[in-house]
Scaffold this active site. Structure first.
Site, PDB file in Angstrom:
ATOM      1  CG  HIS A   1      67.145  24.248  30.451  1.00 19.97           C
ATOM      2  ND1 HIS A   1      67.518  24.537  29.166  1.00 19.97           N
ATOM      3  CD2 HIS A   1      66.071  23.439  30.370  1.00 19.97           C
ATOM      4  CE1 HIS A   1      66.709  23.913  28.338  1.00 19.97           C
ATOM      5  NE2 HIS A   1      65.826  23.234  29.043  1.00 19.97           N
TER       6      HIS A   1
ATOM      7  NE  ARG B   1      69.657  34.569  23.228  1.00 15.91           N
ATOM      8  CZ  ARG B   1      68.800  34.926  24.206  1.00 15.91           C
ATOM      9  NH1 ARG B   1      67.505  34.790  24.034  1.00 15.91           N
ATOM     10  NH2 ARG B   1      69.256  35.395  25.356  1.00 15.91           N
TER      11      ARG B   1
ATOM     12  CD  GLU C   1      76.725  39.588  24.909  1.00 19.58           C
ATOM     13  OE1 GLU C   1      76.019  38.635  25.230  1.00 19.58           O
ATOM     14  OE2 GLU C   1      77.389  39.624  23.853  1.00 19.58           O
TER      15      GLU C   1
ATOM     16  CG  ASN D   1      71.157  36.521  29.986  1.00 25.05           C
ATOM     17  OD1 ASN D   1      70.475  37.078  30.834  1.00 25.05           O
ATOM     18  ND2 ASN D   1      70.666  36.057  28.855  1.00 25.05           N
ATOM     19  CG  ASP D   2      77.219  36.170  27.945  1.00 23.04           C
ATOM     20  OD1 ASP D   2      77.665  35.212  28.600  1.00 23.04           O
ATOM     21  OD2 ASP D   2      76.692  36.050  26.838  1.00 23.04           O
TER      22      ASP D   2
ATOM     23  NE  ARG E   1      74.397  32.580  29.812  1.00 15.02           N
ATOM     24  CZ  ARG E   1      73.977  33.257  28.747  1.00 15.02           C
ATOM     25  NH1 ARG E   1      74.773  34.148  28.173  1.00 15.02           N
ATOM     26  NH2 ARG E   1      72.776  33.081  28.275  1.00 15.02           N
TER      27      ARG E   1
ATOM     28  CB  CYS F   1      68.596  42.054  24.422  1.00 18.32           C
ATOM     29  SG  CYS F   1      70.356  41.828  24.247  1.00 18.32           S
TER      30      CYS F   1
HETATM   31  C1  PEP Z   1      73.058  38.046  27.183  1.00 15.27           C
HETATM   32  O1  PEP Z   1      74.206  37.609  27.321  1.00 15.27           O
HETATM   33  O2  PEP Z   1      72.443  38.677  28.058  1.00 15.27           O
HETATM   34  C2  PEP Z   1      72.339  37.830  25.914  1.00 15.27           C
HETATM   35  C3  PEP Z   1      71.197  38.432  25.669  1.00 15.27           C
HETATM   36  O3  PEP Z   1      72.879  36.937  25.034  1.00 15.27           O
HETATM   37  P1  PEP Z   1      72.803  35.341  25.236  1.00 15.27           P
HETATM   38  O4  PEP Z   1      71.932  35.070  26.430  1.00 15.27           O
HETATM   39  O5  PEP Z   1      72.252  34.805  23.984  1.00 15.27           O
HETATM   40  O6  PEP Z   1      74.238  35.025  25.467  1.00 15.27           O
HETATM   41 MG    MG Z   2      75.281  36.864  25.625  1.00 18.19          MG
END
Ligand code: PEP
Ligand code: MG
Length: 560
Positions: A184, A286, A416, A439-440, A450, A487
């Site tokens: 965060h 999103r 992802e 991220n995922d 995460r 992204c």
């Molecule tokens: C990700 O997982 O990298 C992504 C862009 O989606 P979110 O962070 O919204 O899960």
């Molecule tokens: Mg994601």
């Protein structure tokens, strides 16, 4: 000068005195007081009034929403029925510390039992109680510090509640002991362009008032710098500010290869700010952020209105909308079951939408209608739609067929999940484009939640295992002649952005505040450089050495 290392967020540098966020106090022991009840009462009342006055003064300085929160807390410290409860405990011969702690705790339990809005105020009561007990003990109050001058905030981590009342005007930089690049704190720092280094385990040794240089580009915190070090940091901060404020141009490498730089957005309201920072469109909208507090699925009309605003905000530009990604860290009650043992591995993303196909169809209808309506008015964008959390070719076919049935012209998938990356060639035989959510992808590659601080060290997209998967997708995209965007938060790290381009990413999408630094670094390197830097990172054995190898290959000095 000694240095502590962590994960830098962005490329800024800042220097200043440390102010620590103190850890919560242990509960006072329930022991008889050695003082007379009147003396304990005087101590308790003085501490309560002082805390109320201090909260009120902080509220006045902060203004806005924070002032409302702080004034409500000040009133709690002076609440007559609470003071009555405290006095009753003092008359029974207890210490002021215990009486305050116990009376607040009983109020807290009552509020929690009431639930709803009042239940949510329970944490505010705890905070006030801790402040009063801290004053009685003569130790710093837990929670956000407010030294009255600009400071480098050092904390274990920041909760969403902390960041809501954090007055950023005085925060020169953030340093956290926990947290990784998707924590965060990291997301807040990126959004607000605050210099930050997270996951600095040794930051517990930093003391209030100690001067530090926080160097996000190098992921370092330098303690007790010399005057020359401070002057050098000030020069670099000025150069960074000049880059951030230079007029935006389209993203491109030194040799002219275009790399469109797009924005990650969660609301159409941010379109103007993103364009002012040079976003060439949207790489990730999103949609679930619009409906996080909704109990029921949004109607087609409500969605269409939001999507029209979004598309009209980017006339003629690419806008990639992601379908509702519900589940795990972003549950939506109308799409997810509350009781899953492992929600990150459960019915989330496309899986949840497929289980509620009516909601999926409504969203596609709203998007197609918004597209048609904005085009009719001559303010249309180039709408691309993608599905989150796609694992298989069959899911890709299911989604792209349904999207086309609803009139969506460009339908793609997010990559992802490692399975999707490894079969990217087959997914891209079906989908029009892929967008990698790092991220995922990092979470699932490293098997590290995460949002869990204890495993934040694994959540590093520089890990060569993650980079190899990106390479698979990049290669599949170039073989199929189809776009591969990034992204996830990784695209906001300028050097990693260059590596991702070298691995085959054709566009990069990020928090708008990160665009300037990424744009600046890309213009310094050719596509051949990007491929060479990517190769050195791939050859490393862990995230830290991949990052160091890339810095060396891109000729970025360790202290820059
Ligand atoms: C990700 O997982 O990298 C992504 C862009 O989606 P979110 O962070 O919204 O899960
Ligand atoms: Mg994601």
């Amino acid at each position: 000068m000694a240095t502590l290392s962590g994960v830098g967020i962005g490329t800024g540098v800042a220097a200043g005195p440390v102010a620590r966020m103190a850890d919560p106090l242990p509960a006072p022991a329930n022991v008889p007081s050695t003082l007379a009840a009147d003396a304990e009462r005087a101590r308790a009342h003085e501490a309560l009034s002082a805390v109320a006055a201090e909260l009120g003064a902080r509220g006045e300085r902060a203004g806005g929403l924070a002032q409302e929160v702080l004034e409500a807390q000040a009133m709690m410290a002076e609440d007559p029925s609470l003071i009555e409860e405290i006095d009753a405990r003092l008359s029974a011969g207890r210490t002021a510390e215990w009486a305050v702690h116990d009376a607040f705790a009983s109020f807290r339990d009552t509020l929690t039992a009431l639930g709803g809005y009042l239940g949510e105020r329970a944490a505010d009561l705890d905070d006030v109680a801790q402040r009063v007990v801290a004053r009685l003990r003569g130790v710093p109050a837990p929670g956000l510090p407010d030294p009255g001058h600009p400071f480098v905030l050092v904390a274990r981590d920041l909760s969403p509640a902390d960041t809501a009342v954090l007055d950023l005007r005085n925060v020169l930089a953030l340093v956290t002991l926990d947290g990784g690049p998707t924590s965060h704190t990291a997301i807040l720092a990126r959004e607000k362009s605050i210099v930050a280094v997270v996951g600095v385990a040794e930051a517990s040794a930093l003391a209030d008032g100690q001067t530090v240089i926080v160097d996000a580009a190098a992921g370092l915190v330098a303690t007790d710098p010399s005057a020359a070090d401070l002057a050098d940091a000030a020069d670099r901060a000025r150069a960074h500010a000049a880059t951030a404020s230079s007029p935006p141009s389209p993203g491109a490498l030194r040799d002219g290869t275009a790399i469109p730089l797009l924005a990650n957005l969660g609301t159409p309201a941010d379109a103007g700010a993103a364009r002012a920072l040079g976003a060439e469109g949207v790489g990730l909208f999103r949609t679930e952020f619009l409906f996080l507090s909704a109990d029921a699925a949004p109607t087609v009309a409500a969605q269409q209105a939001e999507y029209e605003r979004l598309l009209a905000g980017f006339p003629g530009m690419k806008v990639v909308v992601r379908l509702l990604d519900a589940g795990a860290d972003k549950p939506l009650p109308f799409l997810n079951d509350a009781d899953e043992e492992n929600p990150a591995l459960g019915v989330r993303g496309l899986r949840a939408l497929r289980a509620h196909e009516g909601i999926l169809r409504d969203q596609l209808t709203a998007l197609a209608q918004a597209d048609a309506a904005t085009r009719d008015r001559g303010e249309g964008a180039d709408l691309w739609v993608m599905a989150p959390m796609v694992a298989t070719v069959e899911e890709t076919r299911y989604f792209t067929d349904l999207a086309r049935e609803h009139g969506i012209r460009t339908a793609g998938v997010m990559v992802e999940i490692p399975a999707a990356a490894l079969l990217a060639d087959r997914l891209l035989a079906v989908a029009d484009f892929a967008s990698i959510g790092t991220n995922d992808l990092t979470q699932y590659t490293m098997a590290a939640d995460r949002v869990l601080g204890a495993v934040a060290g694994y959540q590093d997209p520089w890990h060569p295992a993650v980079l190899r998967l990106v390479r698979e997708v990049g290669a599949a995209g170039s073989a199929a002649g189809k776009p591969v965007g990034i992204c996830g938060e990784a695209a906001a790290d300028p050097l990693l952005a260059l590596v991702l381009v070298g691995l085959g990413a054709t566009s990069l999408s990020m928090a708008p505040a990160a665009l300037a630094a990424v744009r600046a670094l890309l213009t310094e390197h050719s596509f051949d450089d990007a491929k060479r830097v990517a190769e050195t990172s791939l050859a490393a054995e862990d995230a830290a050495s991949a990052r160091a190898a890339a810095r060396a290959a891109a000729s970025i000095p360790a202290s820059a």
